[in-house]
Design an enzyme around this catalytic site. Sequence first.
Site, PDB file in Angstrom:
ATOM      1  N   SER A  66       0.823  -1.218   0.000  1.00 16.15           N
ATOM      2  CA  SER A  66       0.000   0.000   0.000  1.00 16.15           C
ATOM      3  C   SER A  66       0.853   1.262   0.000  1.00 16.15           C
ATOM      4  O   SER A  66       0.474   2.263  -0.619  1.00 16.15           O
ATOM      5  CB  SER A  66      -0.933  -0.009   1.201  1.00 16.15           C
ATOM      6  OG  SER A  66      -0.211  -0.031   2.420  1.00 16.15           O
ATOM      7  N   ASP A 113       1.377   0.050   8.334  1.00 20.12           N
ATOM      8  CA  ASP A 113       2.758  -0.429   8.316  1.00 20.12           C
ATOM      9  C   ASP A 113       3.358  -0.220   6.929  1.00 20.12           C
ATOM     10  O   ASP A 113       2.660   0.173   5.983  1.00 20.12           O
ATOM     11  CB  ASP A 113       2.833  -1.894   8.728  1.00 20.12           C
ATOM     12  CG  ASP A 113       2.098  -2.813   7.763  1.00 20.12           C
ATOM     13  OD1 ASP A 113       1.460  -2.308   6.815  1.00 20.12           O
ATOM     14  OD2 ASP A 113       2.151  -4.040   7.950  1.00 20.12           O
ATOM     15  N   ASP A 131       5.587  -2.187   3.987  1.00 18.86           N
ATOM     16  CA  ASP A 131       6.187  -3.416   3.461  1.00 18.86           C
ATOM     17  C   ASP A 131       7.436  -3.019   2.693  1.00 18.86           C
ATOM     18  O   ASP A 131       7.374  -2.190   1.766  1.00 18.86           O
ATOM     19  CB  ASP A 131       5.206  -4.135   2.535  1.00 18.86           C
ATOM     20  CG  ASP A 131       3.985  -4.639   3.281  1.00 18.86           C
ATOM     21  OD1 ASP A 131       4.153  -5.257   4.337  1.00 18.86           O
ATOM     22  OD2 ASP A 131       2.849  -4.392   2.814  1.00 18.86           O
ATOM     23  N   ASP A 179       7.597  -4.404   7.935  1.00 23.40           N
ATOM     24  CA  ASP A 179       7.874  -5.805   7.603  1.00 23.40           C
ATOM     25  C   ASP A 179       8.967  -5.794   6.542  1.00 23.40           C
ATOM     26  O   ASP A 179       8.743  -5.331   5.414  1.00 23.40           O
ATOM     27  CB  ASP A 179       6.626  -6.500   7.057  1.00 23.40           C
ATOM     28  CG  ASP A 179       5.582  -6.740   8.139  1.00 23.40           C
ATOM     29  OD1 ASP A 179       5.901  -6.540   9.324  1.00 23.40           O
ATOM     30  OD2 ASP A 179       4.444  -7.110   7.793  1.00 23.40           O
ATOM     31  N   LYS A 220     -10.642  -0.276  -0.503  1.00 26.13           N
ATOM     32  CA  LYS A 220      -9.953  -0.856   0.659  1.00 26.13           C
ATOM     33  C   LYS A 220     -10.721  -0.552   1.941  1.00 26.13           C
ATOM     34  O   LYS A 220     -10.893  -1.434   2.798  1.00 26.13           O
ATOM     35  CB  LYS A 220      -8.527  -0.307   0.755  1.00 26.13           C
ATOM     36  CG  LYS A 220      -7.516  -0.988  -0.167  1.00 26.13           C
ATOM     37  CD  LYS A 220      -6.244  -0.177  -0.295  1.00 26.13           C
ATOM     38  CE  LYS A 220      -5.503  -0.050   1.002  1.00 26.13           C
ATOM     39  NZ  LYS A 220      -4.711  -1.249   1.356  1.00 26.13           N
ATOM     40  N   TYR A 227     -11.259  -8.113   4.365  1.00 30.27           N
ATOM     41  CA  TYR A 227      -9.907  -7.690   3.986  1.00 30.27           C
ATOM     42  C   TYR A 227      -8.902  -8.473   4.824  1.00 30.27           C
ATOM     43  O   TYR A 227      -8.549  -8.067   5.923  1.00 30.27           O
ATOM     44  CB  TYR A 227      -9.758  -6.183   4.238  1.00 30.27           C
ATOM     45  CG  TYR A 227      -8.480  -5.571   3.687  1.00 30.27           C
ATOM     46  CD1 TYR A 227      -8.496  -4.818   2.519  1.00 30.27           C
ATOM     47  CD2 TYR A 227      -7.264  -5.719   4.341  1.00 30.27           C
ATOM     48  CE1 TYR A 227      -7.348  -4.234   2.023  1.00 30.27           C
ATOM     49  CE2 TYR A 227      -6.103  -5.153   3.852  1.00 30.27           C
ATOM     50  CZ  TYR A 227      -6.155  -4.406   2.693  1.00 30.27           C
ATOM     51  OH  TYR A 227      -5.009  -3.832   2.189  1.00 30.27           O
TER      52      TYR A 227
END
Length: 612
Positions: free
Chosen positions: A105, A116, A118, A170, A231, A240
């Site tokens: 995202s 968060d 990625d 992450d 979303k 989701y």
Amino acid sequence: MWSSQSRSSEKGKENGSPPVKTFGMTSAISMAGPKPEDHDLTKELESTLQPYNVFESEAELNHRMEILAKLNTLVKQWVRDVSIAKNMPEQMAEKLGGKIYTFGSYRLGVHHKGADIDALCVAPRNIDRNDYFTSFLDVLKQMPEVTECRAVEEAYVPVIKMNFDGIEIDLLFARLTLKEIPDNFDLRDDMLLKNLNPKCVRSLNGCRVTDEILRLVPNIENFRLALRAIKLWAKRHGIYSNSLGFFGGVSWAMLVARTCQLYPNAIASTLVHKFFMVFSRWKWPHPILLKQPDNVNLGFLVWDPRVNSADRYHLMPIITPAYPQQNSTYNVSISTKKIICNEFERGMKIMDEIVQGKLTWKALFEAPSFFFQYRHFIVLLVSSQSADDHLEWCGLVESKVRCLVLNLERNVFISHAQVNPKCFDQEPSKASSPHCSMWFIGLEFQRTENLNVDLTESIQTFTDHIHKHGLNIKMLKEGMKIEARHVKKKQLNQYLDPEFLRRERKHTEMMENLMPASLSKKRSANSEETMTSSQPGTPQDTKRMRLSETFDDSPRTTPNTSVNVIVDGDLGDGQESAEGCNSGGADAGKEEAEEQQKGDAPPAQTAEVMCS
């Protein structure tokens, strides 16, 4: 299956007409541009999204960029230090580089407040995976800005999870077969994957897919606003979560991207409307594809039902556009497919009302409470002795909850099972361990009189699988427990805050009052048939009898649809008692009686919990 794009181009040539411009596998459905009312609807959509915190401020965006810059500098320094420790000359080690890439995202530009990040750490060939999960992990743990830092090496895509100065990250790892990683290095070249470790290929896949999605949409800004709306809608409606068998972020992004390809000149409000129109009518399991699959043969397994028999059983395939192509929705089950398709249809009806001016955008993002859609639940209680252990233990259980749903689906008496994606923390006063979290699974049973359902085997198989997996990956520690209990709706206040349940009930009632009758959830049972099937008497008498049956342990004098749910060891906090029945009785009893009176619900099922 893959040749639709080439056929349309050849057809245009045969007719002598100019070729139709295509975005993706087929030509566009409509090339029409926006009308004035479409611009008005888009402005309304954007203003409606604001209170839901889907946009970040400039300061928050800058904070994320600063964190990523620090992380990027840290990676380069680590690569240099490890290389020197491996006897590489310092002058050569300075040139090796190393780089942080983002995906998901954040890379798509649709992350919300507090989301968060990625990210992917790419290193040159002299750095291996063991270096990453030992020395780099130690470097991170020594940083004052980093908390909750832990490695998950056994995951399908190994990852380091951490909180870096208030932002959860992450971080994956990929080692390329290159001597150096320059700052402007592009990961889209398929030949980069040649001779790579499969774990590295899977790690690279996130960045490659995200970049390809952005490349394949006609207008990135329209795509982003439409995706933010979808979303939010999916999260509000509890659909989701890739790990729980619904769609994850990349799957929703690909669906919106495909809508953009079919309506390349449409703006966000129109794209959201067309999204529901297209996918409420989609003939699953026909796959969603954003482009012709690449003819690359590097030996990696790609999604192709013509070759791989397992791919033929995927229920709602959405195929990633970068090699090696994968189905991003392989976790979807029969139950989750049914739930997603129902939400698509309901969303389409609401969008029709919004376009006609009968409803506002807010109606799209409101959803009935999960806890008032079902009368029976399985509650999973996951407990640990320390905060660090609990993070790991909850992560493992969450990744496997869909296995329990699949086990429950196989029971012929269960119509469907739905897991609430939200994880709840149990109040310390009610918990037997310092840290206890809960997941709730709603159950809908077949309409059969005197139904006797034994869930012991399904639940025991699941808990055994969790413990065995925990042992195999050496995660299981003393104090880590998982327990499953059968709970009726009237018993939820033993696990959840009663004030929260009251708010949820009021919210559900408000929605039912505001929504047009055509959009209300329809139940199969008819209220008149329900009332006349009970003891003869006035409708008001029948309603009072129904209330008594629901909240009393008094002997029944009339036949009733009954479900005996047998769960081994279930007579803990979930055991029914007179006190437990009456502790939330007024609100819950009133609600069930009103449902019966309105005819919006089937005859009340009662569950008597017994030990096997």
